[in-house]
Structure formats: C-alpha cells, structure tokens
Design an enzyme around this catalytic site. Structure first.
Site, PDB file in Angstrom:
ATOM      1  N   CYS A 255       1.356  -1.180   0.277  1.00 57.85           N
ATOM      2  CA  CYS A 255      -0.199   0.388  -0.050  1.00 57.85           C
ATOM      3  C   CYS A 255       1.182   1.021  -0.100  1.00 57.85           C
ATOM      4  O   CYS A 255       0.940   2.108   0.672  1.00 57.85           O
ATOM      5  CB  CYS A 255      -1.004  -0.053   1.140  1.00 57.85           C
ATOM      6  N   ALA A 256       1.942   1.456  -1.006  1.00 58.10           N
ATOM      7  CA  ALA A 256       3.083   2.108  -1.010  1.00 58.10           C
ATOM      8  C   ALA A 256       2.188   3.904  -1.880  1.00 58.10           C
ATOM      9  O   ALA A 256       3.804   4.707  -0.943  1.00 58.10           O
ATOM     10  CB  ALA A 256       3.773   1.264  -1.399  1.00 58.10           C
ATOM     11  N   ALA A 257       1.575   3.587  -2.358  1.00 55.35           N
ATOM     12  CA  ALA A 257       2.017   5.718  -2.540  1.00 55.35           C
ATOM     13  C   ALA A 257       1.703   6.197  -1.818  1.00 55.35           C
ATOM     14  O   ALA A 257       0.635   5.693  -0.947  1.00 55.35           O
ATOM     15  CB  ALA A 257      -0.181   4.991  -3.149  1.00 55.35           C
ATOM     16  N   PRO A 258       1.193   6.838  -1.826  1.00 52.60           N
ATOM     17  CA  PRO A 258       2.379   7.478  -2.675  1.00 52.60           C
ATOM     18  C   PRO A 258       3.910   7.878  -3.045  1.00 52.60           C
ATOM     19  O   PRO A 258       4.376   8.606  -3.516  1.00 52.60           O
ATOM     20  CB  PRO A 258       1.918   9.456  -2.216  1.00 52.60           C
ATOM     21  N   GLY A 260       6.381   7.905  -0.371  1.00 50.22           N
ATOM     22  CA  GLY A 260       7.214   9.202   0.334  1.00 50.22           C
ATOM     23  C   GLY A 260       8.183   7.769   1.616  1.00 50.22           C
ATOM     24  O   GLY A 260       9.298   8.184   1.646  1.00 50.22           O
ATOM     25  N   LYS A 261       7.711   6.052   2.280  1.00 47.36           N
ATOM     26  CA  LYS A 261       7.494   5.459   3.001  1.00 47.36           C
ATOM     27  C   LYS A 261       9.370   4.805   2.115  1.00 47.36           C
ATOM     28  O   LYS A 261      10.000   4.536   1.881  1.00 47.36           O
ATOM     29  CB  LYS A 261       7.529   5.218   3.383  1.00 47.36           C
ATOM     30  N   ASP A 279       0.391  -1.556  -4.917  1.00 49.49           N
ATOM     31  CA  ASP A 279      -0.508  -0.256  -4.225  1.00 49.49           C
ATOM     32  C   ASP A 279      -1.861  -0.785  -5.248  1.00 49.49           C
ATOM     33  O   ASP A 279      -1.719  -1.258  -6.534  1.00 49.49           O
ATOM     34  CB  ASP A 279      -0.348   1.068  -4.358  1.00 49.49           C
ATOM     35  N   ASP A 305      -3.601  -6.169  -5.731  1.00 47.13           N
ATOM     36  CA  ASP A 305      -4.285  -6.251  -4.420  1.00 47.13           C
ATOM     37  C   ASP A 305      -3.352  -6.855  -3.224  1.00 47.13           C
ATOM     38  O   ASP A 305      -3.024  -7.209  -3.425  1.00 47.13           O
ATOM     39  CB  ASP A 305      -5.445  -6.479  -4.578  1.00 47.13           C
ATOM     40  N   CYS A 376      -2.490   5.602   9.827  1.00 45.05           N
ATOM     41  CA  CYS A 376      -2.684   7.222  10.129  1.00 45.05           C
ATOM     42  C   CYS A 376      -3.052   7.116  10.088  1.00 45.05           C
ATOM     43  O   CYS A 376      -4.190   8.233  10.570  1.00 45.05           O
ATOM     44  CB  CYS A 376      -2.459   8.276   9.430  1.00 45.05           C
TER      45      CYS A 376
END
Length: 435
Positions: A255-258, A260-261, A279, A305, A376
């Site tokens: 679930c990498a978008a956008p 930053g990490k 993602d 997915d 988050c």
C-alpha cells in the site's frame, strides 16, 4: 470568463460534502484556473470551511427560513464561504460580503444575490452573540467541529485526551522535511536552510526530521529538484527507522502510494537487495514513480491487491512495511475532508480489510523476518486491538516492543496522537516471524 475565488471555493466544498469527492482531487482542479496568491487564498477558504463546517452551518441555519436544496445547493456553500471569511480571516467584513455576493453572478444565479447579501449582512450584525453561543451552548459536534460518531469513538478510546485530539485536528499542520541521507546529514542540510534564511522550529531526535517555523514553497528549499530533501511528516518518517532494513534485504512496501516511505527506506539503506512497492490503485502509483525519479532511486512498482498473491514472484521478503488502508483519522489536520467523507460504518469494513491484508502479507515474510504495521489512524480498533488479535491468532508472530516514551501501557505498538511533538497521528507495531 470572470473568475471569482469564492465561487470556486463554493463549488469545491459542494463537490466534497454533497458529492463525496476528495479535497485532494477537487482543489487542484479549481486552483489550476488561478495564478499566484489566489491559489493560496482558495485553499485557505476551502480548508477553513471544511474545518469549521458544523459551526458555519449552524450560523447560517439561524439566519435562513428554509435550507437551500437542489440547484440552489451550491449557494448554501457560498454562504458558508462568506461566514468563514467574516469569522476567521483578516479580510474586512465589507470586502468579504461584496466578493461573496459577486460570486452569485459567476454561479449564474442573480436571483440569489439579495439572499446572500442579506444573510451575510445579518451575520455580521449578529456575530458576537453567535460566537458566544458556540462556546457555551452548542452540542459537541458543533462545539468541536467533528462528526458525533467520531467524537464518541474518541471518548471511548481516549477518555482523558479526546478533547485534546479534537483541538489538535483543528490546527494548521506544520511543514516537516526529510533530508535525503544520500546527499546530506541533517546537520549539513540545516546549515543550508540557515544560509537561505529559512527558519527551523525543531528537529525530531528519533528520525532527524526537521520542521520549519512556517510553510514555504518547496522550490525555495535548497536542492529540492535535485532530490536533497522531501516533504514528509515526522510521524511518517519513523517507518524507515523502525523497519531497520539491512544490506542485502529483500523489502516489500505494501500500500505504498504516494511513495514517501518507499523512498525513505531506499535513502536510508541503498544497499538492500530489492525494493518492491505495491498499491491497489494504479493511478496513485504515478506519484510513487515521480518521487523515485526525483530522488534518483529505483524500485519495482506494481499495481496489485495486497489481499491477494497473484502479483508475487514467490521469493519471500526479509522486511515488509504494511502501511494499511485506514480511516486516516490521525491526519485530519492535513485533510479536513476526512471528517465528512468517512462514515462510522467504514471503520468495521476497514478493520476487516486490514485483517485480510495482514494475514495474506504475513505469508510472504521469511522466518526471522520483520513486518512493520502502520496506520495514520487514532482509533484503537484499527491499531492496538487489531494487532493484539493478530498476535493471539498467529502462532509464529511475536510482537517486538517499540521502546518509545509514548508507547502505551500495554506496549502494543506505538500510538502517536495528533500534535504530539507536532507530529501527525500515527500507529506502529513491529512483528517478527519466529519460525
């Protein structure tokens, strides 16, 4: 075509509240029609209306005989735009009223001119009395400008701190910088900021993140285009540190978008074996590619997915970051539309999705490998309760203590609350696969 910032703001707020669109999608569409400082003014008004929505609606309700519906609905938001300016901006009352009234022409309904003018002028007259009412007599959703269901969940999860969280959500977020370790140390970049007369408010001792005293255009940051620095909240910057990748590791960012990490991990550990970033939304992966390109980093980016394995090559991962889909309730100060787009019924569905992804991704982790679960969110259901249940049901999952001063009494992960050390609300739990 005549452009009126108040008309654009009304359209934008209407799209978010009545049509369920994201502010991140709608605001740039309207900003593209403007130049210079007008873009910032439009953002200020839209963010303000969404921050104070229940309070503003209550103000307007008291001055109207009946609510505006149907084709007139956009004028309801125009009234909120007007009231927000009068209450919270430094624009003189007469200018706020006249510019908002002028928007009726741009919105192609001169018949509404008299109504908008009358409501706003009456509000100016009654302003002091209404401000007193909000403080003393209003129910919690109006008083705190949050939906009732969310307030109840906070009261249950944080009986001592719920009011502080709601207050923090109403603040303007700080601008945090992430220094690219491939180019500079935190100290050497701070020196560059000083040379550019950019004032620093604080440094996070854990991640070396730097916060500025006031937000500035990214292009004014030394070396931004060259990839020396990125914008990322200090809470999000804890991920790379906690995942603690080692040279030769095969790493998955889920679930990498956008991105930053993903980028931060690569900056910190350039000699990992491979980075895979997935993602579910292919459109959002463009941002990941853009960030990688600006920072001159490389990763295998896949639209996939995370609850399935049809994308997987079969090679197990040493380290996995699972930045799980969540309610976003820890970043409301950055995205005030979350308050109105999210519904109480969404939470159970998100918790179920998190369970599915966690169980699936765990199967891709090597014995002895580490998975860092992140959200988050501030809701215990998505965080400590989720991890407690997973560990209880998963024989080879061991919770590793994250020994931060902010760790909870039960020590199930690390819950950062909004505005704690000026950070966003975030949650981390570190799990090791024992066999």
């Amino acid at each position: 075509m005549t452009l009126n910032i108040r008309a654009l703001a009304a359209k934008c707020c209407y799209a978010v509240i009545d049509q369920g669109r994201s502010l991140n999608d709608e605001l740039p569409k309207q900003q593209d029609k403007l130049i210079g400082k007008d873009k910032g003014l439009l953002q200020e008004i839209c963010y303000g209306v969404l921050r104070y929505l229940p309070e503003l609606e209550n103000d307007v309700r008291g001055l109207m005989q009946k609510p505006l519906t149907g084709k007139q609905r956009v004028f309801h938001f125009l009234l909120l735009v007007g009231v927000y300016q009068i209450k919270y901006m430094r624009i003189p009352d007469h200018a706020a009223v006249s510019e908002t009234v002028a928007a009726t022409k741009v919105l192609k309904n001169n018949h509404m001119k008299a109504l908008v003018n009358a409501v706003l002028r009456n509000f100016v007259r009654a302003r002091d009395e209404s401000a007193e009412q909000v403080e003393t007599q209003q129910p919690d959703p109006i008083k705190f400008n949050h939906p009732g269901w969310f307030i109840k969940k906070l009261q249950a999860g944080y009986p001592e701190q719920w009011q502080n969280i709601l207050t923090a959500n109403q603040q303007r977020p700080p601008m945090w910088l992430r220094v690219n370790a491939q180019h500079h140390t935190s100290e050497s970049y701070q020196a560059l900021l000083a040379q550019a007369d950019i004032d620093i408010a604080a440094i996070d001792p854990l991640s070396q993140a730097i916060t500025l005293t006031k937000a500035i255009d990214v292009n004014k940051l030394p070396g931004f285009e060259q990839g020396w620095v990125s914008i990322q909240d200090a809470a999000a910057q804890q991920a790379a540190r906690l995942l603690d990748c080692q040279p030769g590791d095969n790493v998955l960012d889920c679930c990498a978008a956008p991105g930053g990490k993903t980028c931060h991990i690569l900056e910190q550990t350039p000699d990992i074996k491979a980075m895979t970033a997935i993602d579910i939304e292919a459109s959002r992966l463009t941002r990941v590619e853009d960030n990688l390109a600006r920072l001159n980093l490389s990763a295998q980016v896949i639209a996939a997915d995370a609850a399935k394995t049809d994308w997987w090559s079969g090679e197990l991962f040493d380290r996995i970051l699972l930045d799980a889909p969540c309610s976003g309730t820890g970043v409301i100060r950055r995205h005030p539309d979350i308050k109105w787009l999210r519904k109480a019924s969404d939470i159970d569905n998100l918790v179920l999705l998190q369970q599915q992804i966690l169980a699936n991704i765990w199967s891709l982790l090597k014995p002895g490998g580490t998975l860092l679960y992140a959200t988050c969110s501030v809701l215990p259901q998505e965080n400590a309760e989720q991890i407690k249940q997973f560990v209880a049901q998963t024989a080879d999952a061991k919770l590793v203590s994250i020994s931060e001063p902010q760790a909870s009494a039960e020590n199930i992960g690390w819950q950062i609350l909004p505005d704690e050390k000026n950070m966003d609300g975030f949650y981390y739990a570190k799990l090791v696969k024992t066999h």
